[in-house]
Design an enzyme around this catalytic site. Structure first.
Site, short mmCIF file in Angstrom:
data_model
loop_
_atom_site.label_atom_id
_atom_site.label_comp_id
_atom_site.label_asym_id
_atom_site.label_seq_id
_atom_site.Cartn_x
_atom_site.Cartn_y
_atom_site.Cartn_z
N PRO A 196 0.85 -1.21 0.00
CA PRO A 196 0.00 0.00 0.00
C PRO A 196 0.88 1.25 0.00
O PRO A 196 1.95 1.26 0.61
CB PRO A 196 -0.80 -0.12 1.30
CG PRO A 196 0.02 -1.01 2.17
CD PRO A 196 0.75 -1.95 1.27
N LYS A 197 0.43 2.26 -0.70
CA LYS A 197 1.15 3.55 -0.67
C LYS A 197 0.60 4.32 0.53
O LYS A 197 -0.37 5.06 0.43
CB LYS A 197 0.95 4.31 -1.96
CG LYS A 197 1.84 5.54 -2.11
CD LYS A 197 1.69 6.17 -3.48
CE LYS A 197 2.66 7.33 -3.62
NZ LYS A 197 2.38 8.41 -2.66
N VAL A 198 1.25 4.12 1.67
CA VAL A 198 0.80 4.72 2.92
C VAL A 198 0.96 6.23 2.85
O VAL A 198 2.00 6.75 2.41
CB VAL A 198 1.59 4.14 4.10
CG1 VAL A 198 1.12 4.74 5.41
CG2 VAL A 198 1.44 2.61 4.14
N ASP A 234 -3.09 6.18 -0.52
CA ASP A 234 -3.51 6.88 -1.73
C ASP A 234 -3.15 6.10 -2.99
O ASP A 234 -3.03 6.68 -4.06
CB ASP A 234 -2.95 8.31 -1.79
CG ASP A 234 -1.43 8.35 -1.78
OD1 ASP A 234 -0.80 7.29 -1.64
OD2 ASP A 234 -0.87 9.46 -1.91
N GLY A 235 -2.99 4.78 -2.84
CA GLY A 235 -2.69 3.94 -3.97
C GLY A 235 -1.83 2.76 -3.55
O GLY A 235 -1.82 2.37 -2.38
#
Length: 561
Positions: free
Chosen positions: A124-126, A278-279
């Site tokens: 995950p793009k934290v 966010d991605g």
């Protein structure tokens, strides 16, 4: 193979840039617009990096920054993002540079990037702020903010106050440099429902402010890079988990293709996570030696961000519409944007007064999202252009009793009345909407709102924009309308009553409607003195009487004496 991939990437880039329309500005205006937007973004950067606060959502910031880059390319100006970064006070050198991550436009771009890479993993793009953690002889000796990727702020004391960050480690991690994200810990955060919450700015603010030790308890860390760590990703993840960085192992998955990444991306979008995202980030396990890492130079990892819930759209024009009741509404025509799977080109602003309060002009950048039932709405005006040329709204000469008959000044309200009477709840004329009514009126010059009843099959067939099969369907619909209940025709004439009141009025003929007293109307459900007087004014109106007589001549049920 490499040549063909380069050619395909070039074509994709060309198509992407071709879709971004350049503004029709003079060189002088372009320079002024670009300079103003540069200053705004610089101010946002200063607020974020120096003070730790932000007055703009992260997704809006990203979109406005992309808009600036587009303008710069359109008019041949420098597009180096680094030139706009604030002069940071950070003087602590990172042992290993932060590379940043290149963003993929879509699944196809990701698939191309994956073709010559193997042993790929997704994370995950934290959404937080990047940090370097330096461990020597098992102890955390340094924590450095990302800064410009080469130098940053000394955050050591702050990070030592974050309970979730291990202060001591052992084994291979005893002398290591780690890179990760300090994030706001959440319980059951569902990105699809809760959005970004401006998490990045909140974390930055906590790290910047003094004397806020208690607030740091709400922060966590997600390690996404171990420069010069174990070659095998599984070994890397296991050792990080043993040292106390368990989230990395928990949320790092091996992937083989773009379809699998898309499935995981959608899963993390819709399910509860302990952080805001966010991605996703896709990375190859094989990384170059850390001495070769440089800002903006990482080719072994990419990001595929979520589509923002709200999109920044440019206003192309301001248009005015007159509804069937005579109210003037304002509509913004937009450069097309995608919201979910919906292409949005128009958004209703509301009344003229509401438009004036918003202060929206062509060239402005507005934030648009989808409200209930997928209806576009304006959330904010994020940027106003230098030129504030606004059209003049039409004179407010319309009301609920105007424009039953066509005229030059009545064009918009007349069309609105046709759209209304054709709707499902009135006469139910399937297969015709605003565009169809405009085509009929432009070709056949309808005299009043019921003139379409006299159109012949030949006339409908010879209407530009209406196919033969469609014209036959319309003629059938128009004939069926003659058999609609009397109350439906009264609704089509715009009687100022609710459906419930009309059903209760016990009037089955036009003659009865004309004879009813104001007292009778007052006794109906949802009808008070004000609405009753409106009904009297409506039935006594000359245009309404003419329409009643015309429908009688057409042998429409309920109107024949």
């Amino acid at each position: 193979m490499k040549v063909w991939i380069a050619v395909l990437m070039g074509i994709l880039c060309w198509q992407s840039s071709a879709q971004a329309v350049c503004p029709a500005w003079s060189p002088a205006r372009a320079h002024e617009e670009i300079s103003r937007l540069q200053q705004q973004i610089k101010q946002w950067d200063d607020d974020y990096w120096r003070v730790g606060k932000s007055d703009v959502e992260d997704s809006v910031y990203d979109q406005i920054s992309a808009r600036l880059t587009q303008w710069q390319r359109c008019f041949g100006e420098e597009t180096h993002r680094d030139a706009m970064m604030p002069l940071l006070n950070g003087t602590v050198i990172h042992p290993v540079a932060h590379t940043g991550v290149r963003k993929m436009a879509d699944k196809n771009a990701l698939r191309l990037w994956m073709r010559e890479r193997s042993d790929l993993w997704v994370q995950p793009k934290v959404d937080g702020v990047a940090v370097t953690l330096v461990y020597r002889e098992g102890k955390l000796i340094k924590a450095i903010s990302r800064g410009n990727g080469l130098k940053g702020e000394d955050w050591t004391q702050k990070v030592r106050s974050i309970p979730s960050v291990p202060q001591s480690v052992s084994g291979p991690l005893a002398n290591s440099t780690l890179q990760g994200e300090i994030f706001l810990q959440r319980e059951g955060h569902i990105q699809q429902q809760m959005g970004g919450m401006n998490a990045r700015s909140k974390v930055a603010g906590m790290m910047m402010r003094q004397n806020n030790t208690d607030a740091l308890n709400s922060l966590g860390v997600f390690i996404w890079a171990w420069p010069d760590g174990p070659q095998l990703m599984t070994e890397r993840l296991q050792q990080l988990a043993t040292a106390g960085f368990s989230l990395t192992q928990m949320y790092t998955r091996a992937v083989k293709n773009a379809d699998e990444i898309e499935r995981i991306r959608n899963e993390w979008w819709k399910t509860a996570l302990p952080f805001v995202t966010d991605g996703v980030v896709v990375r190859a396990a094989k990384e170059p030696e850390s001495i070769h890492w440089l800002p903006g130079q990482a080719n072994w990892l990419v990001a595929w961000k979520y589509q923002p819930v709200a999109q920044v759209a440019e206003v192309n024009a301001i248009q005015f519409a007159v509804g069937k009741s005579g109210k003037i509404s304002v509509v913004a025509s937009l450069a097309p944007v995608m919201l979910d799977d919906k292409k949005v080109q128009r958004v209703n602003i509301g009344s003229v007064r509401r438009w004036q309060e918003w202060d929206i002009a062509p060239g402005d950048q507005i934030l648009v999202s989808l409200a209930g039932q997928g209806i576009p709405r304006i959330d904010d005006v994020v940027w106003r252009g230098t030129e504030r040329t606004k059209p003049m709204p039409p004179e407010n000469r319309f009301n609920s009793l105007t424009c039953y008959f066509a005229s030059d000044v009545c064009q918009e309200q007349f069309i609105s009345r046709l759209v209304w009477l054709g709707s499902k709840q009135v006469l139910g004329l399937d297969g015709i909407g605003e565009a169809g009514w405009r085509a009929l009126h432009q070709t056949h010059h309808l005299e009043h709102i019921f003139s379409w009843l006299q159109l012949t099959p030949e006339q409908l067939q010879n209407t530009p924009g209406i196919a033969k099969s469609k014209s036959e369907q319309l003629w059938h619909q128009f004939n069926l309308a003659r058999k609609q209940p009397f109350t439906r025709w009264v609704m089509a004439m715009g009687i100022p009553l609710t459906q419930a009141a009309l059903n209760a009025c016990d009037s089955s003929t036009w003659e009865q409607v004309l004879q009813r007293s104001e007292q009778h109307w007052r006794q109906l459900p949802e009808t008070g003195p004000r609405r009753a007087s409106q009904v009297i004014e409506w039935k006594d109106n000359g245009q309404i009487k003419m329409l009643g007589n015309w429908l009688a001549a057409q042998q429409v049920t309920g109107f024949v004496p």
